[in-house]
Design a protein around this motif. Structure first.
Motif, PDB file in Angstrom:
ATOM      1  N   UNK A  52       0.802  -1.229   0.000  1.00 44.43           N
ATOM      2  CA  UNK A  52       0.000   0.000   0.000  1.00 44.43           C
ATOM      3  C   UNK A  52       0.835   1.280   0.000  1.00 44.43           C
ATOM      4  N   UNK A  53       0.376   2.253  -0.777  1.00 45.25           N
ATOM      5  CA  UNK A  53       0.986   3.587  -0.723  1.00 45.25           C
ATOM      6  C   UNK A  53      -0.100   4.533  -0.186  1.00 45.25           C
ATOM      7  N   UNK A  54       0.315   5.692   0.271  1.00 47.22           N
ATOM      8  CA  UNK A  54      -0.646   6.626   0.865  1.00 47.22           C
ATOM      9  C   UNK A  54      -0.433   8.011   0.273  1.00 47.22           C
ATOM     10  N   UNK A  55      -1.511   8.544  -0.279  1.00 49.13           N
ATOM     11  CA  UNK A  55      -1.435   9.900  -0.826  1.00 49.13           C
ATOM     12  C   UNK A  55      -2.051  10.854   0.193  1.00 49.13           C
ATOM     13  N   UNK A  56      -1.310  11.900   0.548  1.00 53.39           N
ATOM     14  CA  UNK A  56      -1.821  12.897   1.504  1.00 53.39           C
ATOM     15  C   UNK A  56      -2.256  14.125   0.709  1.00 53.39           C
ATOM     16  N   UNK A  66       3.373  11.896  -0.964  1.00 54.97           N
ATOM     17  CA  UNK A  66       2.993  10.485  -1.086  1.00 54.97           C
ATOM     18  C   UNK A  66       3.938   9.647  -0.237  1.00 54.97           C
ATOM     19  N   UNK A  67       3.372   8.676   0.481  1.00 59.25           N
ATOM     20  CA  UNK A  67       4.204   7.708   1.200  1.00 59.25           C
ATOM     21  C   UNK A  67       4.327   6.505   0.269  1.00 59.25           C
ATOM     22  N   UNK A  68       5.458   6.402  -0.399  1.00 55.06           N
ATOM     23  CA  UNK A  68       5.608   5.352  -1.407  1.00 55.06           C
ATOM     24  C   UNK A  68       6.469   4.209  -0.867  1.00 55.06           C
ATOM     25  N   UNK A  69       5.914   2.999  -0.828  1.00 53.17           N
ATOM     26  CA  UNK A  69       6.713   1.866  -0.316  1.00 53.17           C
ATOM     27  C   UNK A  69       7.868   1.559  -1.266  1.00 53.17           C
ATOM     28  N   UNK A  80      11.453  -0.017   3.972  1.00 54.51           N
ATOM     29  CA  UNK A  80      11.594   1.434   3.722  1.00 54.51           C
ATOM     30  C   UNK A  80      10.368   1.988   3.032  1.00 54.51           C
ATOM     31  N   UNK A  81      10.026   3.207   3.410  1.00 53.04           N
ATOM     32  CA  UNK A  81       8.975   3.942   2.705  1.00 53.04           C
ATOM     33  C   UNK A  81       9.500   5.360   2.503  1.00 53.04           C
ATOM     34  N   UNK A  82       9.306   5.909   1.314  1.00 55.94           N
ATOM     35  CA  UNK A  82       9.765   7.276   1.041  1.00 55.94           C
ATOM     36  C   UNK A  82       8.593   8.240   1.149  1.00 55.94           C
ATOM     37  N   UNK A  83       8.823   9.374   1.772  1.00 55.16           N
ATOM     38  CA  UNK A  83       7.812  10.427   1.811  1.00 55.16           C
ATOM     39  C   UNK A  83       8.229  11.427   0.735  1.00 55.16           C
ATOM     40  N   UNK A  89      12.333  14.747  -0.800  1.00 56.02           N
ATOM     41  CA  UNK A  89      11.845  13.429  -0.364  1.00 56.02           C
ATOM     42  C   UNK A  89      12.716  12.953   0.788  1.00 56.02           C
ATOM     43  N   UNK A  90      12.074  12.253   1.732  1.00 57.61           N
ATOM     44  CA  UNK A  90      12.854  11.704   2.849  1.00 57.61           C
ATOM     45  C   UNK A  90      12.540  10.200   2.934  1.00 57.61           C
ATOM     46  N   UNK A  91      13.427   9.495   3.622  1.00 57.53           N
ATOM     47  CA  UNK A  91      13.256   8.047   3.745  1.00 57.53           C
ATOM     48  C   UNK A  91      12.895   7.699   5.182  1.00 57.53           C
ATOM     49  N   UNK A  92      11.900   6.845   5.337  1.00 53.70           N
ATOM     50  CA  UNK A  92      11.613   6.281   6.657  1.00 53.70           C
ATOM     51  C   UNK A  92      12.001   4.813   6.578  1.00 53.70           C
ATOM     52  N   UNK A  93      12.709   4.337   7.592  1.00 51.81           N
ATOM     53  CA  UNK A  93      13.127   2.935   7.581  1.00 51.81           C
ATOM     54  C   UNK A  93      12.602   2.227   8.824  1.00 51.81           C
ATOM     55  N   UNK A  94      12.261   0.959   8.664  1.00 47.48           N
ATOM     56  CA  UNK A  94      11.795   0.182   9.816  1.00 47.48           C
ATOM     57  C   UNK A  94      13.028  -0.465  10.459  1.00 47.48           C
TER      58      UNK A  94
END
Lengths: 160, 178
Positions: A52-56, A66-69, A80-83, A89-94
């Motif tokens: 799933x991706x999430x569009x804000x 967009x939160x793109x997986x 990882x998911x990129x905002x 753009x920034x990276x979020x990592x689990x």
């Protein structure tokens, strides 16, 4: 029972959904809305799969970010998911504690001795989605509402 | 020990590039024609330019991983070549042989597989996990360079993670030598 790759993939998708649920709560306070859709990821180990991706979006329906997986097989992280916004753009990592570890072992005449034990990123105390500071020896910050909104305005022109 | 990180300038250049792209996006948004004068943006729609900048940002991210790897690989090769110079100090063999031997080794190292060179550091010196991460960055670098859209992605690395792993490895290797 699924293969190891299946389990990892399913965990990644579940973590993405957890993050989306949190983000929906955080942005609601700012009168923003979110729309979820599945996108295809193609990784060497599991092959093609949907995540799933999430569009804000703002009230008018204009996309802010967009939160793109990106994937579950990430070097130094569990996912990882990129905002992605218009400006940046920034990276979020689990990450899972204590974070990806590095121990240095040195051989001497008497055998092996552990010389040092270091971790890739400081600040990983609980499993979750982290933002890594963009500087050398960057600290990992567990994502929360306040941090997420700061990052959102950094990547987009929202709130400027 | 003070660490003079040879990879840091690459990361700093990448940050400057990212910031420049950010400033340009803002310039496009406010349609400041003076600042956009003499650029290829004139005569292009705002949306088009914005999308191109987003694409450039992503390309810059990939390029920085390729560059980080290139500098790292050169460091490793130079390190092995430098270690090979010990051959020249061997007094038990004629110096002409030592010189020829070293010359052959120095040239051969350039063609050695980097995975094999990295494995030499595994034997009780450096954590195999760190070496494994570095090898994965090499795979990702190859994937970026060959850019076959039909081929599945190898494990990815952000520029920050790639820098963190490769600079730590350089630091550890330099520490071993000191």
């Amino acid at each position: 029972m699924g293969t190891k790759a299946d389990i990892r993939k399913q965990k990644y998708i579940a973590w993405l959904k957890e993050l989306h649920d949190e983000v929906k709560k955080w942005i609601k306070k700012e009168k923003l809305v979110a729309q979820e859709k599945d996108v295809e990821i193609n990784e060497e180990i599991p092959g093609r799969y949907q995540a799933p991706s999430l569009s804000i979006q703002d009230k008018s329906g204009k996309e802010i970010a967009e939160l793109r997986p990106v994937g579950a097989w990430i070097i130094g992280a569990e996912g990882r998911v990129d905002v992605i916004g218009r400006l940046d753009q920034i990276h979020l990592v689990y990450l899972e504690p204590p974070g990806p570890g590095i121990s240095v072992v040195v051989s001497d005449d008497g055998g092996k001795i552990e010389r040092n034990s270091r971790i890739l990123f400081q600040g990983v105390e609980n499993p979750g989605w982290y933002w890594i500071e963009d500087k050398p020896r960057g600290k990992a910050h567990l994502i929360n509402g306040e941090l997420f909104m700061d990052l959102l305005s950094e990547v987009s022109d929202y709130g400027i | 020990m003070e660490f003079d990180d040879p990879l840091l300038p690459i990361l700093e250049t990448y940050r400057v590039t990212k910031d420049c792209l950010k400033v340009t996006q803002k310039t496009i948004a406010i349609e400041n024609e003076y600042l956009l004068m003499d650029t290829h943006f004139i005569g292009t729609s705002k949306e088009d330019v914005s999308n191109k900048i987003i694409k450039s940002r992503s390309e810059a991210e990939d390029s920085v991983v390729v560059l980080l790897w290139a500098v790292f690989e050169r460091f490793i090769i130079s390190y092995v070549q430098e270690k090979g110079m010990l051959i020249l100090q061997n007094k038990k063999q004629p110096s002409s042989f030592s010189k020829k031997f070293y010359g052959t080794l120095r040239d051969a190292v350039e063609r050695w597989k980097i995975d094999g060179i990295l494995d030499m550091f595994k034997n009780g010196w450096i954590d195999p996990q760190l070496i494994g991460h570095a090898k994965n960055i090499k795979k990702y670098r190859d994937w970026i360079v060959h850019r076959n859209p039909a081929k599945a992605s190898t494990p990815k690395a952000t520029p920050e993670t790639a820098h963190e792993i490769l600079s730590k490895l350089i630091w550890e290797i330099q520490t071993l030598s000191s």
